[in-house]
Design an enzyme around this catalytic site. Structure first.
Site, short mmCIF file in Angstrom:
data_model
loop_
_atom_site.label_atom_id
_atom_site.label_comp_id
_atom_site.label_asym_id
_atom_site.label_seq_id
_atom_site.Cartn_x
_atom_site.Cartn_y
_atom_site.Cartn_z
N LEU A 44 44.80 -47.71 65.98
CA LEU A 44 42.87 -47.55 66.97
C LEU A 44 42.42 -48.58 67.39
O LEU A 44 41.49 -49.43 66.86
CB LEU A 44 42.53 -45.91 66.48
CG LEU A 44 41.36 -45.28 67.35
CD1 LEU A 44 42.09 -44.56 68.96
CD2 LEU A 44 39.93 -44.24 66.52
N SER A 66 47.64 -48.10 60.11
CA SER A 66 46.21 -46.79 60.84
C SER A 66 47.04 -45.52 61.25
O SER A 66 47.82 -44.91 61.41
CB SER A 66 45.12 -47.71 61.35
OG SER A 66 44.14 -46.85 61.85
N GLN A 67 46.03 -45.75 62.96
CA GLN A 67 47.34 -44.12 63.21
C GLN A 67 48.34 -44.82 64.02
O GLN A 67 48.81 -43.42 64.65
CB GLN A 67 45.86 -43.87 64.68
CG GLN A 67 46.31 -42.91 65.97
CD GLN A 67 45.65 -43.03 67.26
OE1 GLN A 67 44.47 -42.14 67.44
NE2 GLN A 67 46.17 -44.22 68.19
N ASP A 78 38.44 -49.16 51.87
CA ASP A 78 38.84 -49.13 52.95
C ASP A 78 38.06 -48.76 53.57
O ASP A 78 37.86 -49.25 55.11
CB ASP A 78 39.81 -47.54 53.34
CG ASP A 78 40.55 -47.84 54.96
OD1 ASP A 78 42.08 -48.33 55.15
OD2 ASP A 78 40.32 -46.87 55.33
N HIS A 113 39.54 -51.72 55.95
CA HIS A 113 40.63 -51.20 56.81
C HIS A 113 41.43 -52.01 57.89
O HIS A 113 42.17 -52.18 58.27
CB HIS A 113 40.42 -50.00 57.74
CG HIS A 113 40.89 -49.43 58.59
ND1 HIS A 113 41.91 -48.48 57.83
CD2 HIS A 113 41.17 -48.95 59.43
CE1 HIS A 113 42.57 -48.27 59.02
NE2 HIS A 113 42.29 -48.81 59.70
#
Length: 293
Positions: free
Chosen positions: A36, A102-103, A219, A274
């Site tokens: 993202l 991630s996404q 994270d 993250h």
């Protein structure tokens, strides 16, 4: 002059040696899918790590749905990434590896579930909310300043909400019925919602040879962090780990099968924020490098 010549010969020999190693070992191509608000430019360190450890590897960072475009619905992104990645697969007789951040990890699952003839060997899911997302993070405050995690379901589980990527995997443990009925993406991937394609999707997903799930307690974005390894909250917001999850116990899309095959690997690491997962050499050396052969 002789010194320069020797230096040139040494450089040529180093390059030749790297090419020879890559040819003899035959490293599979690597495909990277971003997360993202990201773009292909954030993976400079990761590309360097791969080049140093596996010289000559063909690495493709897919430059699609960058930055604000990453908010587009995930099924739309799946189709776009699939179209870009499929030719890479076709040119790789021995298969490819996925590193999906991630996404991007959820996008890659969509690709793997719906592409019947993919040849992905290692699917490396790098801090991805595979079981869903439910947390008051900076991302949430930026995107939905008028909402908190406790009331975002009012928006996300609507037709309008499902046009925004984060709502496609927003999973409110206190409104499970609304999630199941309102989620057009994650609830289908997890077969939590009736899906006539579930058997085919499971067969497609199980074409992968290895599933590597990477995440950690510091994270700060993926919430709960165990979602990166298919753990998630129950209705008391207590985390239920992967092997106690219904989607694992019923083997709805193949996690239990992968584990029985010896092809499911969890790699947890503390102290990693993250946005640092793909630039941390310890993460690469511990959790990623061995799966890129």
């Amino acid at each position: 002059f002789i010194g320069r010549l020797l230096l040139l010969l040494e450089l040529l020999w180093t390059l030749f040696g790297a090419c020879l190693v890559a040819t003899v070992i035959g490293y599979k191509p690597v495909v990277i899918v971003h997360g993202l608000f990201d773009s292909s430019g954030v993976f400079v360190e990761l590309l360097s790590f791969i080049n140093q450890s596996h010289p000559g590897t063909n690495v493709s960072v897919i430059d699609l749905f960058d930055r604000s475009s990453s908010l587009q619905p995930l099924w739309k992104q799946v189709e776009g990434f699939k179209e870009a990645i499929y030719p890479i697969m076709q040119n790789a007789a021995d298969g490819v590896h996925f590193i999906c951040y991630s996404q991007g990890g959820l996008i890659c699952r969509g690709i793997l579930s719906t592409l019947p003839n993919h040849n992905v060997h290692s699917f490396i899911s790098l801090s991805s909310p595979q079981a869903g997302q439910y947390g008051d993070t900076d991302y949430l405050k930026y995107l939905f300043p008028q909402f908190m995690k406790s009331n975002l379901f009012h928006f996300c589980y609507t037709g309008v909400g499902q046009r925004i990527s984060i709502c496609n995997y927003w999973k409110d443990p206190h409104h499970t019925d609304m999630y199941v009925n309102g989620s057009d993406y994650l609830a289908l991937l997890n077969s939590e919602r009736s899906n006539p394609n579930s058997t085919v999707w499971k067969k497609n997903f199980l074409r992968i040879k290895k599933l590597v799930l990477i995440g950690g307690p510091d994270d700060g974005v993926i919430t709960p962090w165990q979602s990166s390894q298919f753990g998630f909250y129950n209705d008391n917001e207590t985390v239920v780990e992967i092997k106690d999850q219904d989607l694992y116990l019923r083997d709805v899309f193949g996690l239990k099968t992968l584990n029985a095959r010896g092809d499911l690997f969890l790699c947890s690491m503390a102290g990693v924020e993250h946005i640092k997962w793909h630039s941390n050499d310890t993460v690469f050396n511990t959790c990623i490098e061995k799966w890129l052969v």
